[in-house]
Motif scaffolding. Sequence first.
Motif, PDB file in Angstrom:
ATOM      1  N   ALA A 221       0.816  -1.181   0.142  1.00 65.98           N
ATOM      2  CA  ALA A 221       0.033  -0.031  -0.050  1.00 65.98           C
ATOM      3  C   ALA A 221       0.586   1.404  -0.229  1.00 65.98           C
ATOM      4  CB  ALA A 221      -0.977   0.177   1.305  1.00 65.98           C
ATOM      5  N   TYR A 300      -3.711   8.873  -1.163  1.00 68.37           N
ATOM      6  CA  TYR A 300      -3.947   7.584  -0.922  1.00 68.37           C
ATOM      7  C   TYR A 300      -5.325   7.319  -1.037  1.00 68.37           C
ATOM      8  CZ  TYR A 300      -3.644   2.888   1.142  1.00 68.37           C
ATOM      9  OH  TYR A 300      -3.627   1.601   1.516  1.00 68.37           O
ATOM     10  N   HIS A 301      -6.091   8.060  -0.321  1.00 68.76           N
ATOM     11  CA  HIS A 301      -7.727   8.037  -0.308  1.00 68.76           C
ATOM     12  C   HIS A 301      -8.153   8.138  -1.676  1.00 68.76           C
ATOM     13  CE1 HIS A 301     -11.204   8.054   2.736  1.00 68.76           C
ATOM     14  NE2 HIS A 301     -11.352   7.516   1.939  1.00 68.76           N
ATOM     15  N   ASP A 306      -7.101   0.699  -3.125  1.00 64.84           N
ATOM     16  CA  ASP A 306      -7.640   0.271  -1.610  1.00 64.84           C
ATOM     17  C   ASP A 306      -9.148   1.062  -1.445  1.00 64.84           C
ATOM     18  OD1 ASP A 306      -5.581  -1.255  -1.732  1.00 64.84           O
ATOM     19  OD2 ASP A 306      -4.647  -0.036  -0.007  1.00 64.84           O
ATOM     20  N   PHE A 307      -9.301   1.949  -2.198  1.00 58.36           N
ATOM     21  CA  PHE A 307     -10.670   2.689  -1.766  1.00 58.36           C
ATOM     22  C   PHE A 307     -11.649   2.961  -2.973  1.00 58.36           C
ATOM     23  CE2 PHE A 307      -7.400   4.499   1.088  1.00 58.36           C
ATOM     24  CZ  PHE A 307      -8.354   4.649   2.494  1.00 58.36           C
TER      25      PHE A 307
END
Lengths: 343, 674, 292
Positions: A221, A300-301, A306-307
């Motif tokens: 990640a 990252y969000h 991952d989101f």
Amino acid sequence: MDACVLASRAAVDRIRRALALDRRVIEPRTVEGAPVWTATNGEGALAWSTAAPLAGVKGWLVPPREPVLAWDDTGAMRPVVPCPERVAFVGLRACDLAAIAHLDAHFGSDPWYRARRAAAFLVGLDCSGACAGGFCLEVDAGPFARAPFDLNLTALPDGRVVVAWGSAAGVAALHGAGVASTPVDDGTALLLAELAAGAAASFPVRPYVARGLARMNAAPAGGAIADEEWQAVGPRCLACTGCTSLCPTCTCFTVVDEPVGAGGTRARIWDSCLLEGFQRQASGHHPAPRPGDRVRRFWYHKLSRDFAGPTGRLGCVGCGRCDVACPGTIGALGVLAALGGER
Amino acid sequence: MTTTTCPFCAVGCGLVLDVAGGRVVGVAPERLHPVSRGQLCVKGWNAAQFIASPERLTRPLLRRNGRLEAVAWDVALAAAAEALAAARHEGGPDAVGVVASARATNEDAFAAMKFARAVLGTNNVDHCARVCHAPSVAGLRRTLGSGAMTNPIADVDETDCLLVVGADVTENHAILGARILAAHERGVPLVVVDPRRTRLARAADLHAQIRLGTDIAFVNGMLHAIFAHGWEDRAYLDARCENVDALRAALARWTPDEAARVTGVPAAAIVDAARLYAASRRGWLAYGLGVTQHVSGTETVIALSNLALVTGNVGAIGGGVNPLRGQNNVQGACDMGALPDVYSGYQPVDDAAARRRFEAAWGVALPSAPGLTSLSMQHAAHDGRLKTLLVIGEDPVVTDPGGRFVARALGRLDCLIVAELFLTETATCADIVLPAASFAEKDGTFTSTERRVQRVRRAVAPPGEARTDWEMLEALAARLGRPMGFRDAAGVFTEMAALTPIYGGMSHARIGASGGLCWPCPTPAHPGTPRLHVASCVRGRGRLIPVDQTPPAELPDAEYPLQLTTFRLHHQYGSGSMTRRAPLLERENPLGLVWMHASDAARRRITTGACVRVRSRRGEVTTRAIVSDDVPPGVVAMPYHFAEASPNLVTNDALDPIARMPELKVCAVAVEAC
Amino acid sequence: MSVVAPPDDFAAALPHPARVVAMHDEAEDTRTFVLGLATPVPALDAARPGQFVMLSLLGHGEAAFTLAHLPCAGAAPGTVTLTVRRVGALTGAFFACEVGASVGVRGPFGRGFPQDGADRPTLYVAGGCGLAPLRSAIDAQLRARAAGTPVAILYGARTPGSRILRASLAGWRVQPDVALFETVEEAAPGWHGRTGVVTELVAAAVAAVGAERAALCGPPGMLRSAAAALAAAGLAPGAIHVALERYMKCGTGLCGHCYVNDRDVCSDGPVFSYGELLALPDAFGPADSAFG
């Protein structure tokens, strides 16, 4: 395809006026040179080529301030139940519809959001090409719209309009307007495909976007990007909260009590994860104490799979608003340029 | 959606207010605004919060039996009029005074100055420019003929070198600061002169971390190097300046080595700074309160003016001497003549022709002697000479220096009248409190730091019975038997423009249509003046004035071994009366804090978060420490926004002899763990 | 998304009214409050160790506190027990409450400690106020375990004066098959116990009871090092359970404050296995933290 063909753009104006009979119709209009969501009552013609306004429709669905609870001088509490006005947004671009899909997924269980969302009728409008600063194509959010629209419009070069429906309400609105339509024949379907391809081809070539996204999504990640890179970007963030305020998928809020005399109101207000105080704990512990930590966390969000929402798409819909709003030139394209080795 | 101008700081960003149910619920940036271009800082983004705060004052308050009680406007106005009349009767016109607001509109400020002069008959009118840029007005008027920012913000994109002196631009003028950072990223050299390691200082090509209060030595060192290396603009000096030889002669002793000895900055860095600035085609020089808030403030402004003139940067695109004004309308409040010595447009009260113009327009005889400054009014109150004071939208108990003196002085007044949005520390001391309308509740104009006059538009009604300043002043004037004749904000502006040549060509209609105009704009067809002194300086030739280093009034010693400086945080504004009502802003800096270097902290067994006491000869304050290399050893720094931990309990009220500016930026303190 | 929420959904989001029925000081700045609910709330009576509630003080807001005592650990139904350290504005207002004061409670929220495994040898590691969230887990296991199941409790406080739940500590000390290890970082006169950090005792404590699983709560730095020490001592990462703390405003996964990488502490946690946390680089935050 759940769609039909209208003979002219005038038919769309009949749908808009029909919607205006029991809703406030809100559309992009140019005010003092810039597009703004404006209550039009469906009057005049639809502004087919007006770009997405800088301030999107998020504020209707998730207001900057949402009272949730009130108490009186006895301490008795009652919920503040919203009674949202029935509205129809006509002219939502693919990026904003993709963002509403995220909001639907995030707030699906929240009664306040559901009340506002149920009062909103969504009419999409496909983009014929790239807008300035937009990169929806690269994040799979446009330029042609997907759910969740009630109706979606695609203007054909010959003056006809393809109308797709995505809900029973959309079908009812189409019927209610009493406009004549024809089925989407093979020739029209081919034309639509060509239009979509042409719109896609109109985007500037930005290899750094793909490179940046790839680095953001390399395992583990975010680990492909060294901490120093983020700490170098960090000081450029002035924590103005412009990106999070304008981002159509940003949902964070804080809760504040506003006493008035012995009673008061508890309200949600928009918050921003780029503020130092966002995650600072009362004990003083801070999970993201440096500006670079917060910039990394935010992007990252937005840019990590991952989101990805239920649609499998990124939290960033490529609308480009953060690039306009960011005084530090680290909006989405700015950051992807940095990550993708473009600057 | 109402398009207006941001009420925080003097950059003057375009703000759109989103109204629902009679309440401002959100804000958005104005996409096409010429300065902010779709951006806002965190204060602007949070502007909706204070407007609708339940703590807003909604009714007039009158002190009865020691307590402030809500009363009708009639009662409050009658009491205020009586107090003003009684003071005048007892002590003459100069027994009353008005402190106008740098946050309210030009219309409010003009009404305040007319009220003081035409209704009360005194020149005792001033505002907080006294504690921010009075030295700029005094200094630049002497050297160039105009005390304002010479060049527009947009010139940051047109320059070849950025020189920032004593200004924390990314935090206090964030949208401008970001533009400087962006220009620097494009390759424009950035030189920062500051005792603190600000965000800009960390990014800069050269950070000259001077000792507190040694700016003049630094600038003189630069000038010495410029002349020594032939980097001066000789053609410009010959054609446009005067007093060159006197300056050169006075600079002889300021070799880089001597400047290094005084400032603590290596001589080579001083020469480098001179080279970067002077050898660039154009240099955009900006400065802030780090320059002005000293006993040598006016002289430091003059030194910077010397620097810009010697290098031919005054009047040039991408050049200039640019004081970054602090509050949203401090430029406008100065322009409007809310100053003891000038009418609007800097027309001196002791100039008979100017006075006759105003006397003719207003139909009254006006006093000819300059009045008292805001700090002098405090002293006059303390001494019993000033009996009734009207303070509009300012909070001197928090923002002015000298420990508890301000509150004590105000306490000696027969009557203190305060017009405010909130019950501030100063309003708490008042006998009469008048509820004021905020920027979102009134029409008018603000003038930004770059002299850009922009519209302020009413988006919602004022809460309760709150009124705009000019409305309450008009009502008060009527009660005193001398109505001012103002009916609406546009009318106030029209009267002002007719009496103020630099605003002469402006009107509400014209400003609204063009997205703002920079003064001077003398005629309705004039396009405005983004850049001053282009062909020649306003005063004619640019005047070079030798100035010498003056040390701070108070230096550290064994008892008070550290130097305290003050600064401002990105998230707060002034005494915090507006920003502290925004939950997100208040959360960012929940405490008054003192920044100190690790070496000073370790010696005192202080760690980040520890409770500490800061003491000076004037008082003490208890707060919490942040151990940081933002400050050098020997220096501690405190923001001044927080009444519960105000550095102004310890700061020095020693004054600049020219501009009467107190030395807020440096005093000697002791710090200890508590 | 076309269905309007029924009015009950709004009412269900309100705090349950409660009153402070008892309180006692634990240590400097730490106090245990017992709240009595105005009407029965079955979900709160059924709450599990490690779950938390949002405590509501009208006019001051809400904050998250882990339940420090529970019916499943012997508490009276209809009560909510919170052990709170005074650190900010809301806790300051809570400390100003007297017995009888009205408060509100929402919850329980989150995923607590695993419900099975009461018969497995277990090590509890607590730092500072982190003992409070573990209290109900410990008591619940002590009530539910098969006789002879060994339990070890490792508690590290900053100073002897800052030790909390002293009655519980005294009770555990005399329970059969319970090993209690205490340590303080800074000793004081009269302290005859160990001095040092809990991490140093982890290996010995694991060995002492043959621990097969562990539960941790405390400051982030301690969690990071203690979890690593447990893994090094041979415990499987999936058998080490860590209660994280984050600033929270809603408790229901909406407000965003507590997110750690792609997980929400409020709804995915607050209890995570160490195995899960190893995939969440932001779980403990950077080691150097202002005011830490």
